[in-house]
Design a protein around this motif. Structure first.
Motif, short mmCIF file in Angstrom:
data_model
loop_
_atom_site.label_atom_id
_atom_site.label_comp_id
_atom_site.label_asym_id
_atom_site.label_seq_id
_atom_site.Cartn_x
_atom_site.Cartn_y
_atom_site.Cartn_z
N SER A 5 0.98 -1.26 -0.02
CA SER A 5 -0.07 -0.09 0.06
C SER A 5 0.84 1.39 0.14
N GLU A 47 2.04 -0.97 4.01
CA GLU A 47 1.97 -2.17 4.34
C GLU A 47 1.97 -3.43 3.26
N ARG A 66 0.92 -6.04 1.14
CA ARG A 66 -0.67 -6.41 0.63
C ARG A 66 -0.63 -8.10 0.22
N ALA A 91 -0.01 4.32 0.72
CA ALA A 91 -0.29 5.20 1.81
C ALA A 91 0.33 4.71 3.29
N THR A 92 0.07 3.37 3.24
CA THR A 92 0.61 2.75 4.72
C THR A 92 2.01 2.11 4.70
#
Lengths: 741, 445
Positions: B188, B193, B195, B190-191
């Motif tokens: 991701s 992370e 996925r 944005a974060t």
């Protein structure tokens, strides 16, 4: 209030002044989150209770923003889930309690409320949706609202089954003729779709398809027992349209394919064979009775199911083949070739029209029709002859007065039949004979039509097929010029003797005839000799032979009471009649002796002079239809006719008689031999070595545009070529042939 | 009627008057859109908003004119924060820079990095953000060029990165011997992370692998391609569906054409083929081929194998298929552009078939710098871009005329550049600085 509290805290701070350690995060009053959430929770309640008018959007939005900003997103989100769930559980109770028919109304009403509330809740929580939800992998508010509705309302144990039953029951009622509230149905199915395609499919579509399939299975069973094929198809079509209409009114567009395929399977695919073969109303009956509407319906319905069209096609093909076979082997019909061919053409027209009006001009159906015709036309080996005879009839008289387009239409139709013929060379043989007769007797209706036919044959079969036919036309033209020239130069010498018109035919171009020359009357003979001298004088190195069997003559005759008539007769007939200039009565034998006309032709010619009513310029004793060798013939003094010109036709053998047929066949076979040999040599020249079966296959392929060579004949030709040392057998493998250069 | 259309705001004590028509430009999905929606008691004489009036003024002006003008007293980050509050961030982004044109680019920003090693790759995101791969870490920036959480795949050497969409970054990384790590994964943006990790199976057995160059089929085609090297000579091109995350295909390397080591992959929709280029200095002999995945054939390929090479000879260092699908553009160490015609059938004959332009004379650089990076190529909307040393050249028109040069005074030579979200990002070799170039919004008149 606001400014007061601020000053208070300022004064407090001033009292306990100290330098605090730097904090990364400013901690908020922990009660602040709880308080803010209470405000928002209250707002959500008010929204669900339709009391939103007292709420301030700006304040609520800012509250939600602050909670997210200060990392209370989790609290906000879980609070939302809990509050919404509580409301939905209340809604579920109220929907469950709705009585009977009000159930759907209530559900629909509550759904509309929920959507409106959801929209407003989302407005408030927009900032959370935008910043907290994506980074923490939560479901966005709108989707969350739909999911909760699905789980707590639609999948609530007291609603799920009831909803499904209600919907299916309404559909069933509509199918049996009731009027239902389609708007309500549409809203409910739309709700299921909004909740996700899987909800729509699992909670409605699948059971709907199952119920529909069993309904149509039962109904089709009932229909097929009591309906004829045509009305069954009408019912099936109506049901299909109803289902499509249902989809367009209140179901998901994607359901259309599924429900129609269920109807198709139950109503059509499962009963296809039975429908097609239904007694007295099946496909064959529809074809016989030209039921365009029913056929068209069957086509469009069957097209929807696998194997549907091939089922129709197969039945149609076997019907056509059987019907054609009966047609071409019907001995009654074989008596009249023109009728025979006309019958085939009618059959073709009929089915062409069926295919174009009812079967959407489907190429595969056209092919099936063509292959059926090809199959049965060749079952009768007289077809080539008959087709040529049909053309002969049309070109002699049938097309008189027809416009150019009409002529083209007839010729094109005949060409269609011609294409089906395997023995095109046999057709060519007959066509040549018939054309020769037409040209020589000047009986052809129109030169344009004749030439058009030649052009068609040429485009179909190539140059060599028609070169001789074209030669015949050239001969006709040259003859005309020669005769003009002959009379221009010799008119003085000829005096007022009989006028002669000679057609000079190139040997080879014309059908070879046995040149059984007869004895011409002396008057004619003189002129003929003059022409011979003239012709051989202008063209050296040629030979002229008189084809007396093919000529005609116009003679003037005076009967009793001075009745004068001009008789149009064949050359043979002229020879016979001229004998009566010097005798009143002659026996058959005397005539035969004097003229030396071949017996068969003489009998025919006497028959037409003596036995045809209105044309009997001779009198025969005894009076009978047939000519026997003991008969005596007299000049018929009492002959009268209202016409000055009397045409005495020969009793022409329309069809060939059995021996003639055999002869033609033999000639065809004879002509094929060199063609087969030429093909074999051509193939072997390029291939050098080839096995027997391949040669047969290749030869067949090369020649099939003209005829279908018999493998036995091919084998014989190969043997003959080996004898003549064009080919040899391979020493090692006896099946292989080698080309000898 | 006119007064009905009028709307009054009190924003942080300052009064604003505007019309609902102007506010409609904000859209229903914004705070202002919701505020005026009929479900919320509309028609109030005045709406109070407890926010910064200066930013509101700027944003209101944006809604009125469609153009963004940030006064000098408003910090840009503050404006962004306020725009996020109102749900107008996309409006701001859309007004910040205009449609991309290589000939109107201006330097929008230079962002210094802190990575220790050389930069590997820079990629522009569809929304104007970017990510930079340095050694084993990928630094991610949003379009406001704020750094997000960096991402890594087991801290393994990153070979390539790419955006599936503005919020999903796929990275390929080397596998460490015996560890079963590395490979390829989606994160991701944005974060940061992890996925999904893409797997490769050979004969139904999952195998670890080193993933190299990346390419996305794009648009409605969800396929993602990567060159792969497995331990047991499982070299080739892996194909996955990034929607399902499953492997859908594997194109095993044919002898004589190196695929597992490819430098560049590019999907050519018009030919339904994948271009694979394995180039100097990774291999001594350059190979460029088009792969047809349906029948596992190579309908077209080119190689310079067989020509005796010395160091001064022109060598193909980067390749890109042109947008029309008719030719492949290549570049050599002298910054010459060359073209190989794809329509001329299989030009397998060694090394021929490149039509070199003679731009090297024009640039007057006979010997490349000591500290140079290998040149790279890119295309966008019919324009061709090449980087060499510290500048990027822009070529326009069907004849590829040199029309612009982009150069910065510091940062050293450019090791990679990328175009995405209507922006061009150039990563410099020294100091790990990257430049952002974009075209200004359309002028007023």
């Amino acid at each position: 209030m606001n400014s007061q509290s601020q000053s208070q805290s300022q004064s407090q701070r001033r009292k306990n002044f100290k330098i605090e350690a730097f904090k990364h995060k400013v901690e908020l009053d922990p009660k602040y989150a709880e308080r803010t959430w209470k405000v928002l929770e209250h707002a959500i309640h008010e929204i669900y209770n339709n009391n939103a008018s007292r709420l301030s959007f700006e304040e609520l939005y800012r509250s939600a923003y602050n909670m997210v900003l200060h990392k209370y997103g989790d609290k906000l989100y879980s609070g939302l889930v809990a509050t919404m769930t509580a409301h939905l559980n209340k809604i579920a109770k109220s929907v469950e309690s709705a009585q009977g028919g009000l159930f759907l109304e209530k559900l629909n009403h509550k759904w509309a409320d929920h959507n409106k509330a959801l929209q407003m809740i989302r407005d408030i929580l927009m900032y959370m949706d935008r910043s907290y939800v994506p980074t923490s992998h939560k479901t966005p508010v709108h989707e969350l609202g739909l999911n909760l509705w699905r789980d707590h309302i639609i999948h609530s144990p007291n609603i799920q089954a009831r909803l499904q039953d209600t919907l299916l029951d309404l559909v069933q009622r509509e199918r049996t003729g009731d009027v239902i509230n389609r708007g309500l149905m549409r809203n409910i199915t739309k709700m299921l779709m909004d909740l996700g395609s899987s909800v729509y499919q699992d909670d409605f579509e699948k059971p709907f398809l199952d119920v529909s399939a069993s309904f149509y299975s039962g109904e089709s069973q009932q229909f097929i027992e009591c309906c004829d094929c045509g009305s069954y198809l009408k019912k099936a079509e109506r049901r299909l349209n109803e289902e499509m209409e249902r989809v367009s009114h209140y179901l998901d567009a994607k359901t259309e394919v599924k429900i129609t395929s269920a109807v198709e399977r139950e109503m059509i695919a499962n009963h296809m064979q039975r429908l097609v073969h239904m007694d007295n109303s099946g496909l064959v009956n529809m074809l016989i009775d030209d039921k365009y509407d029913d056929l068209s319906r069957m086509y469009s319905l069957f097209k929807r199911v696998p194997e549907g069209l091939s089922t129709i096609r197969d039945v149609m093909t076997s019907y056509l083949r059987e019907r054609g076979r009966v047609l071409v082997t019907d001995t009654e019909r074989l008596k009249d070739p023109v009728e025979f061919v006309q019958c085939l053409l009618n059959e073709k027209d009929k089915h062409d029209k069926i295919i174009s009006t009812a079967f959407n001009n489907d190429k595969t159906f056209q092919n099936a029709l063509n292959s059926s015709f090809e199959y049965f036309i060749n079952l009768n080996n007289r077809s080539p002859e008959f087709i040529s005879l049909y053309l002969d009839d049309k070109l002699r008289k049938g097309l008189k007065g027809a416009s150019e387009e009409e002529v083209e239409v007839v010729l094109d139709k005949v060409m269609m039949l011609f294409r089906y013929l395997q023995e095109k060379d046999v057709f060519e043989k007959y066509y040549k004979q018939h054309l020769a007769k037409r040209l020589l007797s000047g009986k052809t209706v129109s030169d344009d039509a004749e030439r058009s036919m030649i052009v068609k044959l040429k485009t179909e079969c190539g140059y060599q097929f028609t070169s001789k036919l074209e030669g015949m036309f050239t001969d006709m033209k040259t003859s005309e010029d020669t005769m003009l020239d002959f009379y221009a130069k010799q008119s003085a010498e000829l005096g007022d003797g009989p006028t002669l018109a000679v057609q000079i035919l190139t040997t080879g171009s014309w059908p070879t005839q046995l040149t059984a020359a007869c004895n011409l009357p002396p008057e004619i003979l003189t002129v003929c000799e003059k022409f011979r001298t003239y012709y051989l004088g202008t063209h050296s190195g040629r030979r002229l032979t008189w084809q007396t069997n093919m000529g005609t003559a116009d003679i003037k005759a005076t009967f009793g009471k001075g009745h004068k008539h001009e008789l149009n007769v064949s050359t043979y007939q002229m020879c016979v009649l001229m004998l009566f200039n010097s005798a009143d009565g002659l026996t058959y034998r005397e005539i035969e002796q004097a003229t030396e006309i071949p017996a068969l032709d003489l009998k025919r010619c006497l028959q037409s002079l003596a036995c045809v009513k209105g044309k009997n310029v001779l009198r025969k004793e005894p009076m009978s239809k047939d000519i026997s060798e003991e008969d005596v013939f007299y000049f018929n003094d009492k002959f009268t006719s209202k016409f000055v010109k009397v045409k005495i036709g020969t009793v022409v053998a329309q069809k060939e008689s059995e021996p003639e047929k055999q002869e033609t066949r033999q000639r065809v076979e004879e002509d094929r031999k060199p063609q087969i040999e030429a093909a074999i040599v051509r193939i072997m020249k390029s291939r050098r070595v080839l096995d027997h079966n391949s040669i047969v296959a290749e030869v067949t392929k090369q020649l099939q545009s003209r005829f279908l060579p018999n493998p036995v004949v091919i084998k014989k030709r190969i043997e003959s070529l080996i004898e003549r040392e064009f080919l040899e057998r391979d020493k090692a493998d006896r099946k292989l042939y080698r080309y000898l250069a | 009627m006119a007064s009905r259309d009028r709307v009054r705001f009190n924003v942080g004590g300052q009064l604003f008057e505007t019309t609902s028509t102007t506010l409609a430009n904000a859209g229903r999905e914004s705070m202002l859109g919701a505020l005026l929606d009929e479900s919320w008691n509309p028609g109030q004489p005045e709406y109070f908003i407890d926010r910064n009036p200066a930013c509101f003024s700027t944003l209101l002006d944006l809604l009125r004119t469609g153009a963004l003008h940030i006064p000098s007293n408003v910090p840009e980050k503050l404006l962004y924060r306020e725009a996020l509050y109102y749900g107008l961030l996309d409006h701001v982004r859309g007004a910040k820079w205009g449609p991309f044109d290589g000939n109107t680019l201006r330097l929008a920003d230079s962002v210094p990095g802190r990575a220790p090693g050389d930069g590997t790759a820079i990629r522009g995101a569809p929304d104007g953000g970017c990510c930079v791969a340095h050694g084993s870490v990928v630094h991610v920036y949003n379009w406001m060029l704020e750094e997000r959480r960096p991402i890594s795949l087991d801290y393994q050497q990153v070979n390539d990165v790419g955006y599936i969409d503005a919020n999903s970054i796929v990275i390929t990384a080397r596998e460490r011997l015996g560890k079963g790590d590395g490979g390829m994964a989606v994160f991701s943006a944005a974060t940061g992370e992890l996925r999904h990790r893409f797997r490769v199976e050979h004969g139904r057995q999952p195998k670890s692998f080193t993933a190299g160059a990346l390419s996305l089929a794009g648009l409605d085609d969800h396929r993602i391609f990567s060159s792969c090297k497995g331990r047991l000579n499982e070299y080739g091109i892996g194909v996955w569906d990034h929607n399902t995350g499953q492997q859908v295909d594997f194109f095993y390397e044919h002898p004589g054409c190196s695929l597992g080591d490819a430098d560049k992959l590019q999907w050519l929709p018009s030919k339904n083929c994948l271009m694979v280029a394995t180039l100097f200095p990774r291999t001594d002999n350059c190979f460029i081929g088009l792969l047809d995945l349906r029948d596992k054939s190579i309908p077209w390929c080119w190689s310079d194998a067989g020509i005796t090479m010395n160091l001064e000879d022109k060598r193909v260092l980067h390749a890109i298929a042109m947008e029309d699908g008719h030719s492949i553009c290549v570049i050599n160490q002298y910054d010459d552009l060359g073209f190989i015609d794809l329509r001329a059938g299989n030009t397998n004959s060694a090394g021929t078939g490149v039509r070199w332009s003679s731009r090297s004379k024009l640039m007057n650089q006979k010997v490349p710098y000591e500290e140079s990076c290998y040149p790279k190529l890119a295309t966008h909307n019919g324009q061709l871009f090449s980087c060499m040393n510290d500048s990027i050249s822009v070529f326009s028109g069907s004849e590829h005329v040199l029309t612009s040069t982009l150069r910065r005074s510091y940062g050293g030579s450019i090791c990679d550049f990328s175009i995405g979200g209507d922006r061009l990002f150039a990563l410099h070799n020294e100091e790990n600085v990257f430049d952002v170039w974009d075209s200004p919004p359309c002028p007023i008149i």
